[in-house]
Design an enzyme around this catalytic site. Structure first.
Site, short mmCIF file in Angstrom:
data_model
loop_
_atom_site.label_atom_id
_atom_site.label_comp_id
_atom_site.label_asym_id
_atom_site.label_seq_id
_atom_site.Cartn_x
_atom_site.Cartn_y
_atom_site.Cartn_z
N LYS A 64 -29.36 3.35 1.53
CA LYS A 64 -28.61 4.61 1.50
C LYS A 64 -28.94 5.43 0.27
CE LYS A 64 -24.51 2.78 1.57
NZ LYS A 64 -24.83 1.34 1.61
N ARG A 92 -15.95 4.74 4.19
CA ARG A 92 -16.31 3.32 4.33
C ARG A 92 -15.26 2.55 5.11
NH1 ARG A 92 -20.17 2.79 -0.15
NH2 ARG A 92 -20.94 0.66 -0.30
N ARG A 115 -27.44 -5.41 -11.69
CA ARG A 115 -26.13 -4.89 -11.30
C ARG A 115 -25.16 -6.04 -11.07
NH1 ARG A 115 -25.98 -0.23 -6.73
NH2 ARG A 115 -24.32 -1.49 -5.86
#
Ligand code: B4P
Length: 188
Positions: free
Chosen positions: A13, A88, A133
């Site tokens: 995305k 979402r 991350r």
């Protein structure tokens, strides 16, 4: 062009959003990026979001919805926008309808980028090595995929029933995926 990008974590995305925003000359609004910037800056919003993000959970709707409503009130979205990672869940989809109604506009398309669990897990574990991350560990990735299947995947049927869903295969070279997306959007 008013676009929403949906897909499991790791489908591409964010990667495709940057390219589409440039191509259509519209701002790309990533709720994940906004949260990460706030976590880094240790703002009140960042402090609220951090525990959910690091666990792979969704940040509560009241926080996320208010943030998106504020962002979509800014002047640069007048000519269109791309929402990356919002909505979402069903509650966020309802909120987006309400925001768009207040703005007097409609979505042109909801783009779903698909990729299987094996592929997205490999991509995210690879990103963990490159970017480090906090939510790219094996356990948190599993939780994020479960949250996607339970909360996010169902909203694609909702948009399909409205005739705005465009589904594109996210497996392959990044350039090839971009070409597939642009071709699918042009065909609408
Ligand atoms: P996001 O930032 O949206 O994170 P993501 O789902 O992992 O997608 P991202 O865009 O980063 O990755 P991409 O698939 O492009 O969300 C993070 C967290 O924020 C959520 O878990 C949640 O806690 C919170 N959050 C965000 N939005 C929210 C909302 N609306 N409500 C509540 N909470 C919210 O790319 C992944 C990797 O794949 C990259 O390394 C990339 O280089 C690679 N890749 C991309 N395309 C590829 C290709 N074709 N081939 C090979 N690799 C590819």
């Amino acid at each position: 062009m008013r676009l929403v990008l949906v897909g499991p974590p790791g489908a591409g995305k964010g990667t495709q959003a940057a390219r589409l925003a440039e191509r259509f000359a519209i701002p790309s609004i990533s709720t994940g990026d906004i949260f990460r910037t706030n976590v880094k800056g240790e703002t009140a919003l960042g402090k609220q979001a951090q525990e959910y993000m690091s666990a792979g959970a969704l940040v509560p709707d009241e926080v996320t919805n208010a943030m998106v409503r504020d962002r979509l009130a800014q002047d640069d979205v007048a000519g269109g926008f791309l929402l990356d990672g919002f909505p979402r869940n069903a509650g966020q989809a309802v909120e987006l309808d309400s925001i768009l109604e207040d703005m007097g506009v409609e979505l042109d398309a909801v783009l779903e980028i698909t990729a299987d669990v094996t592929e997205v897990t490999a991509r995210l574990l690879n990103r963990a090595k490159v970017e480090g991350r906090a939510d790219d560990t094996e356990e948190v990735i599993r939780t994020r995929l479960e949250v996607y299947a339970e909360s996010t995947a169902p909203i694609t049927s909702f948009y399909a029933s409205r005739g705005v869903l465009v589904r594109v295969d996210g497996i392959g070279e990044v350039d090839d995926v971009t070409t597939r997306i642009v071709t699918a959007l042009d065909a609408r």
